[in-house]
Design an enzyme around this catalytic site. Structure first.
Site, PDB file in Angstrom:
ATOM      1  N   HIS A  75     -13.830 -23.137  -0.579  1.00 34.26           N
ATOM      2  CA  HIS A  75     -14.954 -23.822  -1.666  1.00 34.26           C
ATOM      3  C   HIS A  75     -14.326 -24.977  -1.682  1.00 34.26           C
ATOM      4  O   HIS A  75     -14.900 -25.816  -2.507  1.00 34.26           O
ATOM      5  CB  HIS A  75     -14.428 -23.323  -3.273  1.00 34.26           C
ATOM      6  CG  HIS A  75     -15.277 -21.523  -3.191  1.00 34.26           C
ATOM      7  ND1 HIS A  75     -13.882 -20.724  -3.322  1.00 34.26           N
ATOM      8  CD2 HIS A  75     -15.997 -20.962  -3.160  1.00 34.26           C
ATOM      9  CE1 HIS A  75     -14.578 -19.531  -3.765  1.00 34.26           C
ATOM     10  NE2 HIS A  75     -16.124 -19.677  -2.958  1.00 34.26           N
ATOM     11  N   HIS A  76     -13.710 -26.171  -0.646  1.00 35.86           N
ATOM     12  CA  HIS A  76     -13.720 -27.169  -0.914  1.00 35.86           C
ATOM     13  C   HIS A  76     -15.115 -27.702  -0.469  1.00 35.86           C
ATOM     14  O   HIS A  76     -15.043 -29.055  -0.590  1.00 35.86           O
ATOM     15  CB  HIS A  76     -12.716 -27.573   0.310  1.00 35.86           C
ATOM     16  CG  HIS A  76     -13.204 -27.243   1.442  1.00 35.86           C
ATOM     17  ND1 HIS A  76     -13.078 -25.889   2.746  1.00 35.86           N
ATOM     18  CD2 HIS A  76     -13.593 -28.361   2.543  1.00 35.86           C
ATOM     19  CE1 HIS A  76     -13.979 -26.328   3.642  1.00 35.86           C
ATOM     20  NE2 HIS A  76     -14.195 -27.561   3.562  1.00 35.86           N
ATOM     21  N   LYS A  97     -17.880 -15.043   5.168  1.00 33.93           N
ATOM     22  CA  LYS A  97     -18.686 -13.884   5.812  1.00 33.93           C
ATOM     23  C   LYS A  97     -18.961 -12.437   5.070  1.00 33.93           C
ATOM     24  O   LYS A  97     -18.232 -12.531   4.447  1.00 33.93           O
ATOM     25  CB  LYS A  97     -17.376 -13.688   6.977  1.00 33.93           C
ATOM     26  CG  LYS A  97     -18.097 -12.961   8.671  1.00 33.93           C
ATOM     27  CD  LYS A  97     -18.274 -13.963   9.302  1.00 33.93           C
ATOM     28  CE  LYS A  97     -19.008 -13.756  10.711  1.00 33.93           C
ATOM     29  NZ  LYS A  97     -19.362 -15.046  11.871  1.00 33.93           N
TER      30      LYS A  97
HETATM   31  P1  NAD Z   1     -25.321  -9.244  19.058  1.00 39.87           P
HETATM   32  O1  NAD Z   1     -25.264  -7.905  18.023  1.00 39.87           O
HETATM   33  O2  NAD Z   1     -26.138 -10.079  19.626  1.00 39.87           O
HETATM   34  O3  NAD Z   1     -24.618  -8.680  20.678  1.00 39.87           O
HETATM   35  C1  NAD Z   1     -23.259  -8.092  20.586  1.00 39.87           C
HETATM   36  C2  NAD Z   1     -23.329  -7.456  21.836  1.00 39.87           C
HETATM   37  O4  NAD Z   1     -21.997  -7.180  22.533  1.00 39.87           O
HETATM   38  C3  NAD Z   1     -23.943  -6.067  22.296  1.00 39.87           C
HETATM   39  O5  NAD Z   1     -25.543  -6.049  23.204  1.00 39.87           O
HETATM   40  C4  NAD Z   1     -23.411  -5.349  22.249  1.00 39.87           C
HETATM   41  O6  NAD Z   1     -24.008  -3.922  22.762  1.00 39.87           O
HETATM   42  C5  NAD Z   1     -22.182  -5.599  23.253  1.00 39.87           C
HETATM   43  N1  NAD Z   1     -20.897  -5.353  23.015  1.00 39.87           N
HETATM   44  C6  NAD Z   1     -20.233  -4.243  22.215  1.00 39.87           C
HETATM   45  N2  NAD Z   1     -18.778  -4.280  22.186  1.00 39.87           N
HETATM   46  C7  NAD Z   1     -19.064  -4.738  23.994  1.00 39.87           C
HETATM   47  C8  NAD Z   1     -17.750  -4.228  24.130  1.00 39.87           C
HETATM   48  N3  NAD Z   1     -17.139  -3.635  24.327  1.00 39.87           N
HETATM   49  N4  NAD Z   1     -17.780  -4.498  26.282  1.00 39.87           N
HETATM   50  C9  NAD Z   1     -19.337  -5.487  26.851  1.00 39.87           C
HETATM   51  N5  NAD Z   1     -20.227  -5.357  25.585  1.00 39.87           N
HETATM   52  C10 NAD Z   1     -19.823  -5.455  24.167  1.00 39.87           C
HETATM   53  O7  NAD Z   1     -24.167 -10.442  18.809  1.00 39.87           O
HETATM   54  P2  NAD Z   1     -23.569 -12.130  18.802  1.00 39.87           P
HETATM   55  O8  NAD Z   1     -25.255 -12.242  17.598  1.00 39.87           O
HETATM   56  O9  NAD Z   1     -24.325 -12.148  20.027  1.00 39.87           O
HETATM   57  O10 NAD Z   1     -22.214 -12.228  18.751  1.00 39.87           O
HETATM   58  C11 NAD Z   1     -21.388 -11.683  19.455  1.00 39.87           C
HETATM   59  C12 NAD Z   1     -20.018 -12.801  18.825  1.00 39.87           C
HETATM   60  O11 NAD Z   1     -20.709 -13.940  18.781  1.00 39.87           O
HETATM   61  C13 NAD Z   1     -19.198 -11.790  18.100  1.00 39.87           C
HETATM   62  O12 NAD Z   1     -17.833 -11.918  17.525  1.00 39.87           O
HETATM   63  C14 NAD Z   1     -20.206 -13.070  16.787  1.00 39.87           C
HETATM   64  O13 NAD Z   1     -19.011 -13.299  16.136  1.00 39.87           O
HETATM   65  C15 NAD Z   1     -20.130 -14.375  17.637  1.00 39.87           C
HETATM   66  N6  NAD Z   1     -21.083 -14.926  16.583  1.00 39.87           N
HETATM   67  C16 NAD Z   1     -22.311 -15.033  16.536  1.00 39.87           C
HETATM   68  C17 NAD Z   1     -23.228 -15.951  16.527  1.00 39.87           C
HETATM   69  C18 NAD Z   1     -24.098 -15.247  15.778  1.00 39.87           C
HETATM   70  O14 NAD Z   1     -25.239 -17.146  16.133  1.00 39.87           O
HETATM   71  N7  NAD Z   1     -25.081 -14.811  16.323  1.00 39.87           N
HETATM   72  C19 NAD Z   1     -22.383 -17.578  15.817  1.00 39.87           C
HETATM   73  C20 NAD Z   1     -21.023 -17.510  16.157  1.00 39.87           C
HETATM   74  C21 NAD Z   1     -20.432 -16.327  16.593  1.00 39.87           C
END
Ligand code: NAD
Length: 473
Positions: A64-65, A106
Site C-alpha cells: 500500500h505504499h 492480484k
Molecule cells: P490467456 O488466458 O489469454 O492465454 C494463456 C494461453 O496459454 C491460453 O491460450 C492457454 O491455452 C495457453 N496455455 C496454458 N497452459 C499452456 C501450456 N502448458 N503450454 C502452452 N500453452 C498453454 O492469458 P494471458 O492474459 O495471455 O496471460 C499469460 C501470462 O501473461 C500470464 O502469466 C499472465 O499473468 C501474464 N500477464 C498477462 C497480462 C494481460 O494483460 N493479460 C499482463 C501481464 C502479465
C-alpha cells in the site's frame, strides 16, 4: 504451477538477491517483500442445472505504499493463495520499474473456465466482485483490477456493472475507473487489449538494438531475421508473436496446450490462429512439424524464446536443454529463480517478467487516467495539431516554391488519436525502463542479470517512498 506452493518463495529468492545490492535496513526490506493483506472467500455458485458449487476466490494487496493498488484477476484451476500473493508482489515491483504510481495487487478465482457456461461465468464474476465491494477491495482510489490469465474485456464489463449497481451514488462519477481492460463502450481504451503483447515486442526489440549485447550472445543487432518460439497463444502470446513478426522476426515455433508446431522457414501467426480456430488444434498446420508434447517447444532451436502461458515453465529439469539465446519472459514467473541463475551463467539473456510484461499495467494506468479525466485522449488537440501541421507544410511550400505530394503530406499532417497516444506512451515507457535496467546492470559491471538489476531499481523506488513519508504512526 503454483500447486507446488513455491511461487512466492521463487520471487523472494529473486528479491533477496537484489536486496543484497541495496543498503536499505532489513526491516524495511521485509516490509517491502511481504504481502500486506490477502483475502480469501468461498462463495456459492448456482449452476445451470440447479446444483450449488463452492468457488474459491482471493484478492491479495501486496503493497500500500501507493494507492490505489492494481493487478489483474486470474481464472485458473491451478490458482491458490501462494500464487495470488506471488503475482501481487510482482505487480508492486513492475509498477515501480515502469514508474506507475500504484501498489501491487492480484486476484484469482479457482476455476477452469472451459467447464462453465457463459451464464455461470457471469454469476461467478458478479459474486466475486460483490465480495470485493463488501470488503472494500475494489474502487477507483482503492484497488483496480484488470484482465489476467483466463479473463478479458467481458469479465471486466461484468465487474464494472456489478460495482456500479452496488456502490453508493457518491462513487458514481468515477466508477468506470474501478477496473481496466474494459470493452471500448464501457470506458475501455484503444490499444489496451494488445498492450501487454505490444510491450513484450517493444522490450525485446530494445534489447536487440544494443549491438554490444547482441555480439556477446553471438547475434547480430536488431530484430530482423531473428528466430522466435512462443508458448501460449492467448492475449499476451498472440499479440507478442504478431508484433514480433511484423517487426521482422521469424516465428519458427508455436505452442499451446494441445501441442506445438515447428517450421524453420517461418509460420504466419494469423494463418496459424485461423487454422486453430477451424480445427480446434494447433497441430497439423500445413508444412509444419507436429510436436505432440507441447513443452518440447521450449527446447527448440531459436534465437528468442517467449514463454507466454503460465509460471514455472523453465526449471532446473529442462534448463540445460534450452537452446534460445534470449528469453523474453512474457508470462509471470515462467523461469524459476535457480534456472534464471543457471541461464545467466550460461550467457543466456533473460528479459524478466517484472519488466517485460509491464505493458499491460502501463496501458491500464492510461485507461484509469482517461476514466478519471472523462475525456478521450486526443479529443481536444487532434484537429488543432492537424491544422498546425498543415499550415507548417504550406509555409514550407510557400518558402520553397515547391509542392509536397498530396498523400504523404496528408499523412505528415495527421494529428495523434487515442491509439497513437497510447502506443506512444507505451513505447516510451518500455524503452526508457529497459535503458534504466541495462544501465543498472552495467553499473554492477555486468555481474548481475537483468532481473536483479530491475528488482534493485524497484526496491530503491519503493524504499524511497517509505523513507520519505515515514512510518505511521
Ligand atoms: P490467456 O488466458 O489469454 O492465454 C494463456 C494461453 O496459454 C491460453 O491460450 C492457454 O491455452 C495457453 N496455455 C496454458 N497452459 C499452456 C501450456 N502448458 N503450454 C502452452 N500453452 C498453454 O492469458 P494471458 O492474459 O495471455 O496471460 C499469460 C501470462 O501473461 C500470464 O502469466 C499472465 O499473468 C501474464 N500477464 C498477462 C497480462 C494481460 O494483460 N493479460 C499482463 C501481464 C502479465
Amino acid at each position: 504451477m503454483s500447486s507446488t506452493g513455491e511461487f512466492f518463495e521463487q520471487i523472494s529468492q529473486n528479491f533477496d538477491k537484489a536486496a543484497a545490492y541495496t543498503n536499505h535496513p532489513s526491516g524495511l526490506l521485509s516490509q517491502i517483500k511481504l504481502c500486506n493483506s490477502v483475502y480469501h472467500t468461498a462463495f456459492p455458485l448456482e449452476k445451470d442445472d440447479g446444483s450449488i458449487e463452492v468457488i474459491d476466490g482471493w484478492r491479495a494487496e501486496h503493497s500500500h505504499h501507493y494507492r490505489p493498488v492494481k493487478g489483474g484477476i486470474r481464472y485458473s484451476p491451478y490458482s491458490d493463495e501462494d500464487e495470488v500473493v506471488a503475482l501481487a508482489s510482482l505487480m508492486t515491483f513492475k509498477c515501480a520499474i515502469v514508474d506507475i504510481p500504484f501498489g501491487g495487487a492480484k486476484g484469482a478465482v479457482k476455476i477452469d473456465k472451459r467447464r462453465y457456461s457463459d451464464g455461470e461465468l457471469e454469476r461467478i464474476t458478479r459474486r466475486y466482485t460483490y465480495e470485493l465491494v463488501e470488503k472494500n477491495l475494489i474502487g477507483p482510489g482503492v484497488d483496480v483490477p484488470a484482465p489476467d490469465y483466463g479473463t478479458g474485456p467481458q469479465e471486466m464489463a461484468w465487474i464494472l456493472d456489478t460495482y456500479s449497481a452496488v456502490v453508493s451514488s457518491l462513487e458514481v462519477l468515477n466508477r468506470s475507473a474501478c477496473v481496466t481492460g474494459k470493452p471500448l463502450a464501457q470506458g475501455g481504451l484503444r490499444g489496451r487489449k494488445e498492450a501487454t503483447g505490444r510491450g513484450v515486442y517493444f522490450g525485446i526489440r530494445e534489447a536487440c538494438n544494443f549491438a554490444e549485447d547482441m555480439q556477446r550472445l553471438g547475434l547480430s543487432p536488431g530484430l530482423e531475421g531473428k528466430t522466435v518460439v512462443v508458448q501460449g497463444l492467448g492475449n499476451v502470446g498472440y499479440y507478442a508473436a504478431k508484433f514480433l513478426q511484423e517487426g521482422g522476426a521469424i516465428i519458427v515455433g508455436l505452442a499451446e496446450q494441445e501441442g506445438a508446431i515447428y517450421d524453420p522457414k517461418g509460420l504466419d501467426i494469423d494463418e496459424v490462429m485461423q487454422h486453430r480456430q477451424e480445427t480446434e488444434s494447433l497441430l497439423d498446420f500445413p508444412k509444419a512439424t507436429n510436436l505432440p508434447n507441447s513443452s518440447d517447444a521450449l527446447e527448440l532451436d531459436c534465437d528468442i524464446l517467449v514463454p507466454a502461458a503460465l509460471e514455472e515453465q523453465i526449471t532446473m529439469e529442462n534448463v540445460d536443454r534450452i537452446k534460445a539465446k534470449i528469453i523474453g519472459e512474457a508470462a509471470n514467473g515462467a523461469v524459476i529463480a535457480d534456472a534464471s541463475e543457471a541461464l545467466f551463467e550460461k550467457g543466456v539473456m533473460v528479459i524478466p517478467d517484472v519488466y517485460l510484461n509491464a505493458g499491460g499495467v502501463t496501458v491500464s494506468y492510461f485507461e484509469w487516467l482517461e476514466n478519471l479525466h472523462h475525456v478521450r485522449f486526443g479529443r481536444m488537440e487532434r484537429r488543432f495539431e492537424e491544422q498546425a501541421h498543415a499550415k507548417m507544410l504550406q509555409a514550407v511550400e510557400g518558402l520553397t516554391g515547391k509542392e509536397f505530394d498530396k498523400k504523404p503530406s496528408k499523412e505528415i499532417a495527421l494529428g495523434a488519436n487515442e491509439e497513437d497516444l497510447v502506443n506512444s506512451g507505451l513505447e516510451e515507457t518500455m524503452i526508457s525502463a529497459y535503458n534504466q535496467i541495462r544501465e543498472k546492470k552495467r553499473q554492477h559491471r555486468d555481474q548481475i542479470d537483468l532481473r536483479t538489476a530491475a528488482l534493485v531499481i524497484a526496491l530503491d523506488k519503493v524504499a524511497r517512498i517509505y523513507i520519505e513519508r515515514g512510518i505511521f504512526p
